[in-house]
Motif scaffolding. Structure first.
Motif, mmCIF file in Angstrom:
data_model
loop_
_atom_site.group_PDB
_atom_site.id
_atom_site.type_symbol
_atom_site.label_atom_id
_atom_site.label_comp_id
_atom_site.label_asym_id
_atom_site.label_seq_id
_atom_site.Cartn_x
_atom_site.Cartn_y
_atom_site.Cartn_z
ATOM 1 N N ALA A 23 0.710 -1.303 -0.104
ATOM 2 C CA ALA A 23 0.010 0.070 0.092
ATOM 3 C C ALA A 23 0.824 1.084 -0.008
ATOM 4 N N HIS A 24 1.645 1.183 0.883
ATOM 5 C CA HIS A 24 2.867 2.349 1.010
ATOM 6 C C HIS A 24 3.440 2.654 -0.461
ATOM 7 N N VAL A 25 3.982 1.734 -1.144
ATOM 8 C CA VAL A 25 4.794 1.899 -2.520
ATOM 9 C C VAL A 25 3.772 2.507 -3.586
ATOM 10 N N THR A 26 2.559 1.767 -3.399
ATOM 11 C CA THR A 26 1.486 2.337 -4.478
ATOM 12 C C THR A 26 1.104 3.963 -4.011
ATOM 13 N N TYR A 27 1.020 4.053 -2.962
ATOM 14 C CA TYR A 27 0.556 5.724 -2.487
ATOM 15 C C TYR A 27 1.643 6.508 -2.758
ATOM 16 N N ASP A 28 2.834 6.121 -2.695
ATOM 17 C CA ASP A 28 3.905 6.988 -2.750
ATOM 18 C C ASP A 28 3.871 7.402 -4.253
ATOM 19 N N PHE A 29 4.028 6.076 -5.297
ATOM 20 C CA PHE A 29 4.030 6.405 -6.906
ATOM 21 C C PHE A 29 3.035 7.296 -7.053
ATOM 22 N N ILE A 30 1.800 7.126 -6.856
ATOM 23 C CA ILE A 30 0.716 7.814 -7.289
ATOM 24 C C ILE A 30 0.666 9.097 -6.885
ATOM 25 N N TRP A 31 0.843 9.569 -5.417
ATOM 26 C CA TRP A 31 0.637 10.782 -4.883
ATOM 27 C C TRP A 31 2.019 11.551 -5.168
ATOM 28 N N HIS A 32 3.204 11.031 -5.131
ATOM 29 C CA HIS A 32 4.463 11.994 -5.295
ATOM 30 C C HIS A 32 5.060 11.933 -6.646
ATOM 31 N N ASP A 33 5.273 10.621 -7.189
ATOM 32 C CA ASP A 33 5.856 10.676 -8.524
ATOM 33 C C ASP A 33 4.989 11.174 -9.656
ATOM 34 N N LEU A 34 3.533 10.721 -9.667
ATOM 35 C CA LEU A 34 2.796 10.837 -10.482
ATOM 36 C C LEU A 34 2.168 12.368 -10.467
#
Ligand code: ZN
Length: 681
Positions: free
Chosen positions: A607-618
């Motif tokens: 969940a953390h990895v998904t969250y970080d990608f969507i919120w921060h990278d994307l």
């Protein structure tokens, strides 16, 4: 293409769930293109008395995450739902209802009472399964099992017969835990030991003084016992002593009488307790019963099944409740000068898990299942790594429980349950006897049905830690013995959800949180994501609503990102395409990590990895950087990322992602539920 301004879970969730149900894709028979093999688990069947609590919400969300990913990976997934008849607790619910009308089950008789039970089951029995739908669980409803279904009854009979023919089932007298309120024996695991302050009585026994918390059981003493190494008492060992006691046959007068009692030595005696010499009451204490067996001591029952003193207690005490008898004998001993002192004493009192009454150890004829060989099967499976716990630290406690296991008292003096399949037998089986067969009986065993042949053994099982012994360990040995196969490979023990300040969640203590309220306020996806996000294999979860709020904000973020991308694309026809940009490299890394974490039951990390990608990278980076770009490559890349993010997120937030996916203008779309999981190209 149109997404409303904000995401409305209330408007969406029930509609989407119906869509999934109508699609038939929860049923593996409809997954024709699934080529990756089978992926199967049976849900931990909730009790028919149950309603959804946070433990279920967590456990089943995590399971649904795995199932949804596996289904998208092309597995023929079968997640089998069901419900447990829950012997004693269900019977108690109906008995309590009848009590309000002033009716006892005995007044109705067995047959009429069971009719009431079934009527109640029809009315309320699967309320909880309806609540599971609110969570979004992708179980195959067409295969729902109840542990009293006719084919399940056959499985229970077959298991009993198997053990019986091997000579592993026997009838024996044992001191068992008796609840006089429930009117049945209950297992060691269903006794709650609650620390309470009572009185420790120091009673004179001839030249000795003995400490006891239960002076009334004095009337059933058949020996005194000391530790073999206790030099204080060694010269008295094996001697018969003449001592003064209370005359229990004299109703009217408090008088002394002389009795004979033997001193024995046994290693079970704790030389540090009281004065180091104890009285042995074989009929009313499990340890004393075992001492008596080793030394061939007689056993005198003085308390009956209603919790009253019987004729063996003497005319003076007969008919009194245990508590009344205690009060009376204390007065008598004081009057006769046989009470040396009394002091406050904190110790554990055994109370019935179902009704909280004090448990009375009583001798009783019960059916037992021999555990030695069965436990050895489970120990070997653990040692050989054929069955693995996640997290692995649970292996040790389960192994040591199996090593020290006593024979299993499988009979219960109840009416609701599987009747012991022996002519003339009135008792039913311990409800866990049937639960122990769940992963294979739910698939049709002992018949070699198509389901059994295709789907057994299962991949894994999940459980709360409080039923590790009651259920998990027993499924392991029952499965190996009865089917010759490990019933599952992996056992996933989910964390316990505590209140924010670390207390146990309990409805009766007013510390519970109702997941349906949370779904109502934040949406099911927010609840699911919030729970997964907090899960680590290491710690118990101290529940705070912040993560639900975070889940809700995240859901809105995803909605807004999707809305932004769809608006940017406008009416153009855009194929999702990877152009190998740095953001795609990052996305692929995220896909790899999420896949591996879910495969390893590491939900929080996923969940953390998904969250970080969507919120921060994307959102923070790529979308900001491409704000003013309008070229085809940017649009195709955005579309590619969006489709893959929806897929990655689907197991965690299935409603939201399905809803958005339905609005994306791409060709040959199916339900997101069965779209292929993103893979690295
Ligand atoms: Zn009880």
């Amino acid at each position: 293409m149109d997404l409303s301004k904000t995401y409305n879970p209330k408007e969406t969730e029930d509609r989407i769930y119906r869509l999934w149900e109508e699609s038939g894709f929860f049923n593996p028979d409809n997954l024709e293109n699934a080529k990756a093999g089978n992926f199967v688990a049976a849900i931990a069947p909730p009790n028919i008395t149950g309603e959804l609590h946070m433990g279920h919400a967590l456990e089943h969300t995590l399971q649904d995450i795995i199932f949804r990913m596996k289904r998208m990976q092309g597995y023929r997934t079968l997640w089998l739902p069901g419900i447990d008849h829950a012997g004693i607790s269900a019977q108690n619910v109906v008995e309590k209802q009848l009590a309000k009308e002033g009716v006892k089950r005995q007044d109705l008789g067995r047959e009429k009472f069971l009719e009431k039970m079934w009527a109640w089951k029809e009315k309320y029995g699967d309320t909880i399964l309806g609540q599971f739908k609110k969570l979004g669980l992708s179980v195959d409803w067409s295969r729902t099992k109840f542990t009293l279904d006719p084919d399940y009854q056959k499985a229970v009979e077959a298991a009993f017969k198997h053990y019986y023919e091997k000579g592993w089932i026997y009838k024996g007298e044992r001191v068992i835990n008796w609840c006089s309120r429930c009117g049945t024996s209950i297992s060691d695991l269903e006794v709650n030991y609650v620390p309470e302050t009572t009185t420790l009585y120091y009673i004179k026994y001839g030249q000795f003084t003995l400490a006891t918390t239960r002076p009334e059981t004095k009337l059933g003493d058949t020996a005194l016992a000391v530790h073999p190494d206790d030099s204080r008492y060694s010269k008295f060992t094996d001697q018969n002593l003449e001592i003064q006691s209370v005359d229990n046959e004299n109703e009217n007068e408090t008088k002394l009488k002389t009795i004979q009692i033997k001193v024995i030595s046994d290693a079970a005696v704790d030389p540090k307790f009281g004065t180091g010499i104890i009285k042995v009451t074989p009929a009313h204490d499990v340890t004393d019963f075992e001492i008596a067996q080793r030394h061939d001591l007689p056993s005198v029952t003085i308390i009956d099944r209603h919790g009253r003193m019987n004729a063996n207690a003497g005319k003076r005490y007969e008919g009194l409740k245990v508590s009344e008898a205690r009060e009376k004998i204390v007065k008598d001993l004081e009057y006769l000068g046989l009470m040396e002192k009394m002091e406050k004493y904190e110790h554990n009192i055994g109370r019935c898990d179902r009704c909280n009454s004090v448990i009375e150890p009583l001798p009783s004829e019960q059916w037992f299942l021999k555990m030695k060989d069965l436990a050895a099967l489970a120990i070997r499976a653990l040692d050989d790594g054929k069955i693995r716990f996640h997290p692995s630290r649970w292996t040790g406690p389960v192994r040591s429980w199996l090593e020290n296991i006593r024979d299993w008292n499988i009979s219960r003096q109840l009416w609701w349950g599987h009747k012991i399949p022996i002519e003339g037998e009135e008792d039913v089986l311990d409800t866990w006897f049937s639960s122990a067969l769940w992963p294979f009986a739910a698939l049709g065993w002992p018949e070699k049905t198509d389901d059994y042949n295709s789907f057994y053994p299962t991949q894994y099982i999940t459980s709360a830690r409080d039923i590790l012994y009651l259920w998990i360990a027993r499924m392991v040995f029952s499965g190996i013995e009865l089917t010759g196969k490990m019933p599952f490979k992996d056992i996933v023990i989910h964390p316990t959800i505590l209140t924010k300040d670390g207390k146990r969640m309990s409805k009766s203590l007013g510390t519970g949180v109702n997941p349906l309220d949370l779904i109502d306020r934040y949406g099911a996806d927010a609840l699911r994501f919030g729970l997964a996000y907090q899960t680590t294999g290491i710690q118990d979860m101290k529940f705070g609503e912040e993560t639900m709020l975070m889940g809700k904000k995240f859901a809105n973020k995803i909605w807004n990102i999707s809305r932004y991308i769809l608006m940017k694309i406008g009416d153009d026809k855009v194929e999702p395409k990877s152009h190998g940009l740095p953001i795609i490299v990052k996305l692929e890394d995220t896909i790899l990590k999420v896949t591996n974490h879910v495969e390893s039951y590491e939900f929080g990390e996923a969940a953390h990895v998904t969250y970080d990608f969507i919120w921060h990278d994307l959102a923070d980076k790529y979308i900001e950087e491409t704000k003013n770009l309008d070229d085809a490559q940017t649009k195709e890349t955005l579309m590619y990322i969006l489709v893959n993010c929806l897929k990655l997120l689907h197991p965690f937030m299935p409603f939201l992602t399905e809803e958005i996916y339905s609005k994306i203008p791409i060709e040959d779309k199916k339900l997101l539920l069965i779209e292929p999981w993103p893979v690295l190209k």
